[in-house]
Write a protein that holds these residues in place. Structure first.
Motif, mmCIF file in Angstrom:
data_model
loop_
_atom_site.group_PDB
_atom_site.id
_atom_site.type_symbol
_atom_site.label_atom_id
_atom_site.label_comp_id
_atom_site.label_asym_id
_atom_site.label_seq_id
_atom_site.Cartn_x
_atom_site.Cartn_y
_atom_site.Cartn_z
ATOM 1 N N ALA A 186 0.809 -1.174 -0.045
ATOM 2 C CA ALA A 186 -0.131 -0.064 -0.007
ATOM 3 C C ALA A 186 0.961 1.191 0.141
ATOM 4 C CB ALA A 186 -0.962 0.016 1.253
ATOM 5 N N GLY A 187 1.859 1.130 0.702
ATOM 6 C CA GLY A 187 2.867 2.427 0.783
ATOM 7 C C GLY A 187 3.485 2.769 -0.452
ATOM 8 N N ALA A 208 -5.034 -1.245 1.537
ATOM 9 C CA ALA A 208 -4.848 -2.382 2.790
ATOM 10 C C ALA A 208 -5.936 -2.215 3.674
ATOM 11 C CB ALA A 208 -3.419 -2.160 3.227
ATOM 12 N N LEU A 209 -6.522 -3.396 4.052
ATOM 13 C CA LEU A 209 -7.155 -3.351 5.119
ATOM 14 C C LEU A 209 -6.481 -4.220 6.179
ATOM 15 C CD1 LEU A 209 -10.289 -4.874 3.569
ATOM 16 C CD2 LEU A 209 -10.216 -2.557 4.366
ATOM 17 N N VAL A 210 -6.049 -3.295 7.394
ATOM 18 C CA VAL A 210 -5.122 -3.579 8.414
ATOM 19 C C VAL A 210 -5.512 -3.222 9.551
ATOM 20 C CG1 VAL A 210 -3.323 -3.869 6.718
ATOM 21 C CG2 VAL A 210 -3.335 -1.883 7.808
ATOM 22 N N ARG A 211 -4.817 -3.924 10.873
ATOM 23 C CA ARG A 211 -5.050 -3.277 12.186
ATOM 24 C C ARG A 211 -4.522 -2.297 12.328
ATOM 25 N NH1 ARG A 211 -2.147 -7.659 14.913
ATOM 26 N NH2 ARG A 211 -2.745 -9.147 13.203
ATOM 27 N N ILE A 234 -5.695 7.439 5.091
ATOM 28 C CA ILE A 234 -6.910 6.831 5.705
ATOM 29 C C ILE A 234 -7.778 6.760 4.201
ATOM 30 C CG2 ILE A 234 -8.817 6.449 6.916
ATOM 31 C CD1 ILE A 234 -7.133 7.678 9.022
ATOM 32 N N ALA A 235 -8.255 5.655 3.691
ATOM 33 C CA ALA A 235 -9.008 5.577 2.613
ATOM 34 C C ALA A 235 -10.636 5.708 3.034
ATOM 35 C CB ALA A 235 -8.806 4.306 1.899
ATOM 36 N N SER A 236 -10.785 5.172 4.050
ATOM 37 C CA SER A 236 -12.272 5.245 4.521
ATOM 38 C C SER A 236 -12.348 5.515 6.033
ATOM 39 C CB SER A 236 -12.907 3.932 4.335
ATOM 40 O OG SER A 236 -14.100 3.676 5.118
ATOM 41 N N ARG A 237 -13.463 6.308 6.443
ATOM 42 C CA ARG A 237 -13.638 6.660 7.725
ATOM 43 C C ARG A 237 -14.342 5.603 8.591
ATOM 44 N NH1 ARG A 237 -9.990 10.377 9.185
ATOM 45 N NH2 ARG A 237 -9.675 11.852 7.213
#
Length: 82
Positions: free
Chosen positions: A10-11, A17-20, A35-38
């Motif tokens: 992702a970087g 990326a869906l990550v912790r 952040i792609a989604s809030r």
């Protein structure tokens, strides 16, 4: 199945990326990731400190427990609402 590789991809601009949160909080703070989604998806899993009750009186166990609890309190939390 390799969270570090997913974050690196992702970087490098290879997608989302869906990550912790704990894995990317510093990268977001430094501007390396965005952040792609809030939306936050809370999970019901947790970590537990487990040992025989008789061990809690041992100085080394008590010190370790105090340290690990403080580390957990200091862990970054998402600044977003779920």
């Amino acid at each position: 199945d390799d969270s570090v590789s997913v974050v690196r991809a992702a970087g490098a601009g290879q997608g989302l990326a869906l990550v912790r949160w704990s894995l990317v909080a510093q990268d977001i703070e430094c501007g390396r990731l965005a952040i792609a989604s809030r939306t936050i998806i809370p999970i019901k899993l947790a970590y537990y400190f487990v040992c025989p009750a008789s061990y809690l009186g041992m100085e080394k166990i008590a010190a370790f427990r105090a340290w690990i609890m403080e580390e957990a309190r200091r862990a970054p939390r998402p600044p977003l609402k779920s």
